[in-house]
Design an enzyme around this catalytic site. Structure first.
Site, PDB file in Angstrom:
ATOM      1  N   TRP A   5      43.213  40.548  52.438  1.00 18.66           N
ATOM      2  CA  TRP A   5      43.384  41.733  51.593  1.00 18.66           C
ATOM      3  C   TRP A   5      43.168  43.023  52.360  1.00 18.66           C
ATOM      4  CZ3 TRP A   5      46.476  41.618  47.865  1.00 18.66           C
ATOM      5  CH2 TRP A   5      46.592  40.500  47.038  1.00 18.66           C
ATOM      6  N   ASP A  37      37.492  48.190  48.534  1.00 16.95           N
ATOM      7  CA  ASP A  37      38.311  47.392  47.622  1.00 16.95           C
ATOM      8  C   ASP A  37      37.423  46.294  47.041  1.00 16.95           C
ATOM      9  OD1 ASP A  37      39.996  45.661  46.334  1.00 16.95           O
ATOM     10  OD2 ASP A  37      41.230  45.190  48.087  1.00 16.95           O
ATOM     11  N   LYS A  69      40.230  39.941  38.231  1.00 20.37           N
ATOM     12  CA  LYS A  69      39.234  38.988  38.704  1.00 20.37           C
ATOM     13  C   LYS A  69      37.962  39.083  37.855  1.00 20.37           C
ATOM     14  CE  LYS A  69      42.201  38.808  42.210  1.00 20.37           C
ATOM     15  NZ  LYS A  69      42.740  39.756  43.180  1.00 20.37           N
TER      16      LYS A  69
END
Ligand SMILES: *Cc1c(COP(=O)(O)O)cnc(C)c1O
Length: 361
Positions: A103, A173, A197
């Site tokens: 990511w 993030d 999530k």
């Protein structure tokens, strides 16, 4: 009664049962209005009250001061990969990105559309185990407008156990770890997270932005991605993802009811410890992350005999353990155990892994 299912999907991930039941009950008739919350104006007083309450609950949970704006944005996590440089990186500016997995790498790729992005630290492997390069070995630039990192790498199962030190705005993030443990928000310039999530449905992103960092978006920044403009409009410059915002609000209320972040953090620690302990004590399974940096949200593991992967997955599914297949880039298995996963889900998983090992070792 439907049979008990535990969904280990990395995202979109399971939501708390209690939340889903409230949503179901209110689905066609919200507040006795005779229609759904998704069918009412975002400018109406009932919806505006809901929106403010959700923001306030998040502020309470994370202890977010008035120095920060809390924005409910479109475009998920990747939308923020672009929003951050558009709002923070001047034309011809530089920024530092720390790479620890897939990511942060995607954030880098997106950031490079907007300017010079330095790799302050590259992905790090120690004796075949995924790890994090110590900050003393990072190459941070004096000219960086900000430092970006990903505290929990959802795919790789690598999680920071420290907050990087920098005098530049620190951008995190937190898509897969927000609300999972207590953090000191004041250490960050921007915290952002795609919702699917630990917060709610996909599409929504939360951005927690220190107010002094707003107002310098590049010309050409789409209005819906401009932090200052969204803040001036209470995240309603255009129609926000109203249903996702509503569900996020229910999740925040649920978290408060659990006792807040410190309470859920203790449960998360117990879940992760149970699973990693079991894996470490088995010759049949293994995990490939240096123990200090193991994620408490996403637990990748491999079977020693990979030819058993397909059988493992199909037998797991038969007993109600869903979505354990690892990300294609890592292989093996991955159990995502976000806030909504109860301890009992991990207990059932470990029992299943034990009996699978007995049957196939
Ligand atoms: C899931 C995830 C994203 C991407 O979110 P989208 O909403 O699909 O854009 C970004 N970063 C991390 C850490 C994630 O886990």
């Amino acid at each position: 009664m439907t049979k008990q299912i535990y969904n280990f999907c990395a995202g979109p991930a399971m939501l708390p049962q209690d939340v889903m039941q409230i949503a179901q009950k209110e689905f066609v008739n919200w507040k006795d209005m005779g229609c759904s919350v998704m069918e009412v104006s975002h400018r109406g007083k009932d919806y505006v009250a809901l929106a403010h309450e959700a923001e306030q609950d998040l502020r309470d949970l994370m202890n977010i001061s008035d120095e920060y704006a809390v924005l409910f944005m479109h475009g998920g996590g990747r939308g923020q990969f672009a929003s951050v440089p558009m709002n923070l990186l001047p034309e011809n500016g530089e920024a530092d990105y720390v790479l620890t997995g897939s990511w942060s790498k995607s954030a880098l790729t997106e950031g490079r559309k907007f300017g010079q992005i330095n790799v302050a630290a590259d992905m790090h492997v120690e004796n075949g185990m995924r790890s994090i390069l110590p900050q003393s070995e990072w190459k941070l630039s004096d000219k960086a407008a900000y430092v970006h990192y990903c505290p929990n790498e959802t795919v790789d199962g690598v999680e920071f156990d420290f907050i990087p030190e920098t005098d530049k705005p620190l951008v995190a993030d937190m898509s897969s770890c927000i609300l999972s443990q207590e953090i000191d928000v004041s250490k960050f310039g921007i915290i952002y997270a795609g919702a699917q999530k630990n917060i709610g449905p996909s599409g929504l992103a939360i951005a927690i932005v220190r107010k002094d960092l707003m107002g310098n978006a590049r010309s050409g920044t789409p209005s819906i991605f401009d932090y200052a403009l969204q803040n001036q409009n209470d995240s309603m410059f255009n129609t926000p993802p109203t249903y996702a915002w509503y569900l996020a609000g229910l999740v925040f209320k649920w978290l408060k009811k659990q006792g807040g972040i410190s309470a859920i953090q203790a449960i998360n620690a117990a879940k992760a410890e149970m699973l990693y302990n079991f894996i470490d004590n088995s010759d049949f399974y293994h995990n490939q992350v240096v123990s200090r940096y193991r994620s408490k949200m996403n637990v990748p593991f491999m079977l020693k005999d990979e030819s058993l992967n397909a059988v493992f997955l199909s037998e797991a599914e038969k007993v109600g353990l869903l979505a354990l297949k690892g990300h294609r880039s890592v292989g093996g298995m991955r159990a995502s155990i976000y806030n909504a996963m109860p301890l009992s889900g991990v207990e059932v998983l470990v029992k299943f892994m034990q009996s699978f090992e007995k049957a196939h070792a």
